[in-house]
Enzyme design. Structure first.
Site, PDB file in Angstrom:
ATOM      1  N   ARG B   7     -79.572   9.433  -8.056  1.00  0.00           N
ATOM      2  CA  ARG B   7     -78.346  10.169  -7.721  1.00  0.00           C
ATOM      3  C   ARG B   7     -78.276  11.496  -8.482  1.00  0.00           C
ATOM      4  NH1 ARG B   7     -73.258   7.423 -10.996  1.00  0.00           N
ATOM      5  NH2 ARG B   7     -74.414   6.784 -12.836  1.00  0.00           N
ATOM      6  N   SER B  34     -69.274   9.868  -9.053  1.00  0.00           N
ATOM      7  CA  SER B  34     -70.313   8.831  -9.016  1.00  0.00           C
ATOM      8  C   SER B  34     -71.541   9.280  -8.234  1.00  0.00           C
ATOM      9  CB  SER B  34     -69.761   7.563  -8.356  1.00  0.00           C
ATOM     10  OG  SER B  34     -68.599   7.136  -9.006  1.00  0.00           O
ATOM     11  N   GLU B  55     -63.586   6.715   4.471  1.00  0.00           N
ATOM     12  CA  GLU B  55     -64.984   6.981   4.834  1.00  0.00           C
ATOM     13  C   GLU B  55     -65.160   7.280   6.318  1.00  0.00           C
ATOM     14  OE1 GLU B  55     -63.928   4.365   3.085  1.00  0.00           O
ATOM     15  OE2 GLU B  55     -64.711   4.774   1.078  1.00  0.00           O
ATOM     16  N   PHE B  80     -70.295   1.721   1.426  1.00  0.00           N
ATOM     17  CA  PHE B  80     -69.117   2.187   2.168  1.00  0.00           C
ATOM     18  C   PHE B  80     -69.482   3.268   3.181  1.00  0.00           C
ATOM     19  CE2 PHE B  80     -67.240   1.248  -2.240  1.00  0.00           C
ATOM     20  CZ  PHE B  80     -67.261  -0.112  -1.984  1.00  0.00           C
ATOM     21  N   HIS B 106     -75.531   4.450  -5.406  1.00  0.00           N
ATOM     22  CA  HIS B 106     -75.321   3.064  -5.818  1.00  0.00           C
ATOM     23  C   HIS B 106     -75.907   2.080  -4.805  1.00  0.00           C
ATOM     24  CE1 HIS B 106     -72.652   5.413  -8.249  1.00  0.00           C
ATOM     25  NE2 HIS B 106     -72.175   4.370  -8.908  1.00  0.00           N
ATOM     26  N   ASP B 114     -70.338  -4.192 -10.988  1.00  0.00           N
ATOM     27  CA  ASP B 114     -69.273  -4.178  -9.979  1.00  0.00           C
ATOM     28  C   ASP B 114     -69.409  -5.327  -8.978  1.00  0.00           C
ATOM     29  OD1 ASP B 114     -67.979  -2.072 -11.095  1.00  0.00           O
ATOM     30  OD2 ASP B 114     -68.663  -0.580  -9.650  1.00  0.00           O
TER      31      ASP B 114
END
Lengths: 280, 315
Positions: B7, B34, B55, B80, B106, B114
């Site tokens: 990322r 993030s 989204e 998502f 992620h 998470d």
């Protein structure tokens, strides 16, 4: 080039509405399937745009500064196809290819397949987000065109519509104008019974939109609403158009059975005859 | 060199695109930090659009931006941005063949603590099945940066799958990163391991281990899962006669499936799939989860030994 008309000929528009309804019904009947109810309810809303407000040029469908019309309720495309054919975006005879392989007139519109179609649609609730994205890009590019997005009242049960409503308000997308064809019915019956969405105008106001509520079959009100919306600065506009599903054909009006069924030859004849007796 | 997450490579690439490509814009649904799109947001505030936690609207908005000529990068957690939005990606992006870049950070188990709801393990399958969609999963931050930059000049929809956890650099800044072209990162003759993401590193470590046991394993970094580099896959099957695929993703419909689809029709070859076995993720430290889900170098070693037995049997 067709541009905004300073003095719209309302009598001519009323006559045109009858003619368009007849062509829409012939087109759907010829296809053997399609959505007459929701096509007939949006006729005046399209006339007010394509013969009055929208800056568009059928000879240059890709003209970069044209206003954009996004049909989010894709099943209403027989009405849009008819309007585009009347403007010469493609030959009127091609209307008879609707839904027949191979055709540019898909059962729900496909961007890129036919001149004048700005977005693909058919999966409900997605047009307004696209309108917002176009308006955001236009702001960066300092392009002043307006983007109109037509949705059904059943369609706005989709949550994405309200996500988009918040986005347009937050980003002050003043070039976005949503039109709700509130024709009172969805596939399985009255919107009020299946999942009530009222009070509609109050909802859009609460979401920060400049909201105008009109009778969507009164062409004078339609034209006036588009003119008013175009003057609004700093916020998007919503036109809540109260309409009748199946408008103009008594046996189709407010009858859920005519959501997605093509008229048979005798029914078509009956409908055309009734429309031809309309005095405008 | 310090370990760095893919990322972060994306964030650097996006920032660079800000200068080189004035039409690049970015969107996020409250996850720009993030996803490492914050530097771009700070540098180019008018070219970054916050759409809130929405989204589906983000993807539709990105489609609109692309219709108007922009190159939008829409960023969120991988789960998502591909899961909630499948219908928007299908109609608004792929059906319209729009130049939208979908960035899923992620991905895999790397979100760790998470837990299952944020651990994306099915996106390759979802994204791969969409017509016109390109699917990319870089193996390190350097490659993520190069592929992010390559995305901007690659017309059409692209899904870029990134990880949260820092990983060692495997590639060099000067390496090629051509979308659709696999990189052979280790040569070998007995078996080929085809991997993406963090599993490229684990496959290289497995190959080291195997070399000590006299097994020569080729390792292919298949950073582009779709369109798949058929030539590299078929050559590996023909030249080594046994294939192991390795991915931080379900064994259903991902990289392994893509490789099998090619080989079943061209050069049927014994195969073994290293991946998540049709289950959801769970909470834990990413390193522990990779062990628990059998995505470690030793799991690749075991799969190689299994497939070599099959190869022997087939001969």
């Amino acid at each position: 080039m067709t541009t905004a008309q300073p003095a719209p000929d309302l009598a001519a528009f009323r006559k045109l509405a009858v003619e368009l309804r007849q062509t829409i019904l012939r087109t759907i009947a010829n296809a053997g399937s399609g959505h007459p109810g929701g096509s007939l309810s949006m006729v005046e809303l399209l006339i007010g745009l394509y013969w009055h407000k929208l800056r568009h040029d059928p000879k240059r469908p890709d003209w970069p500064d044209r206003d954009l019309f996004l049909l989010s309720k894709g099943h209403g495309c027989p009405a849009l196809y008819t309007v585009l054919a009347y403007h010469g975006y493609f030959p009127k005879e091609e209307l008879m290819t609707l839904r027949k392989y191979p055709t540019r007139l898909q059962g729900h519109p496909e961007r890129g397949s036919l001149p004048g179609i700005e977005i693909s649609a058919g999966s409900l609730g997605q047009g307004l987000s696209m309108a917002n994205g176009i308006a955001m890009a236009d702001r960066l590019d300092q392009r002043a065109r307006r983007i109109y997005c037509l949705m059904g009242d059943g369609e706005i049960q989709e949550g994405q519509v309200w996500e988009a409503a918040m986005t347009a308000h937050h980003h002050k997308l003043e070039n976005v104008c949503a039109i709700i064809d509130a024709n009172q019915l969805q596939q399985n019956g009255p919107v009020k019974q299946l999942k009530d969405i009222e009070p509609l105008a109050e909802k859009w106001r609460a979401f920060g939109w400049h909201t105008i509520e009109i009778n969507g079959h009164d062409i004078a009100q339609v034209v006036k609403a588009y003119d008013e919306a175009a003057t609004i600065k700093g916020k998007p506009q919503a036109i809540v158009a109260r309409t009748i599903k199946g408008k103009g054909v008594s046996f189709m009006e407010l009858n859920p059975a005519w959501h997605g069924v093509a008229p048979k030859p005798d029914e078509l004849e009956k409908a055309l005859r009734e429309l031809s007796t309309v005095h405008v | 060199m310090v370990d760095k997450a893919t990322r972060d490579g994306f964030g650097e690439g996006l920032l660079e695109l800000g200068t080189t490509h004035p039409n690049v814009v970015a969107l996020s649904g409250d996850l720009e930090d993030s996803c490492r799109a914050v530097a771009f947001k700070k540098q180019y505030p008018t070219r970054f659009f916050s759409v809130g936690i929405a989204e589906q609207d983000m993807i539709g908005t990105a489609a609109g931006l692309a219709i108007a000529g922009k190159i939008p990068f829409a960023c969120s957690f991988s789960q998502f941005v591909t899961g909630k939005t499948l219908e928007q990606l299908r109609m608004a992006v792929c059906y319209q063949k729009l130049n939208v870049k979908v960035v899923g950070s992620h991905g895999g188990l790397s979100v760790g603590a998470d837990g299952a709801t944020a651990e994306a393990l099915e996106e390759f399958a979802h994204m791969r099945s969409l017509p016109f969609m390109t699917v990319i999963a870089p193996c390190d931050a350097l490659e993520a940066k190069r592929l992010t930059i390559a995305c901007a000049d690659y017309p059409g929809p692209v899904f870029l799958r990134l990880g949260r956890a820092p990983v060692p650099a495997i590639t060099k800044a000067s390496d090629a990163a051509q979308i659709g072209r696999a990189n052979v990162v280790r040569s070998g003759d007995d078996v080929t391991v085809i991997a993406c993401g963090v599993m490229v590193m684990h496959s290289l470590q497995a190959a080291e281990q195997l070399a000590k046991e006299g097994i020569s394993a080729r390792v292919i970094n298949l950073h582009t899962i779709k369109p798949i580099d058929r030539d590299a896959v078929i050559a590996a099957a023909k030249e080594t006669g046994a294939i192991v695929t390795a991915e931080e993703h379900s064994v259903i419909g991902g990289l392994g499936g893509a490789v099998a689809e090619v080989l079943a029709q061209t050069h049927p070859t014994p195969m073994r799939f290293v991946g998540v076995q049709d289950r959801f993720g769970t909470s834990g430290n990413p390193a522990d989860l990779l062990k628990a889900f059998h995505l470690m170098p030793e799991d690749v070693v075991k799969a190689v030994k299994d497939v070599l037995r099959l190869k022997q049997h087939a001969l």
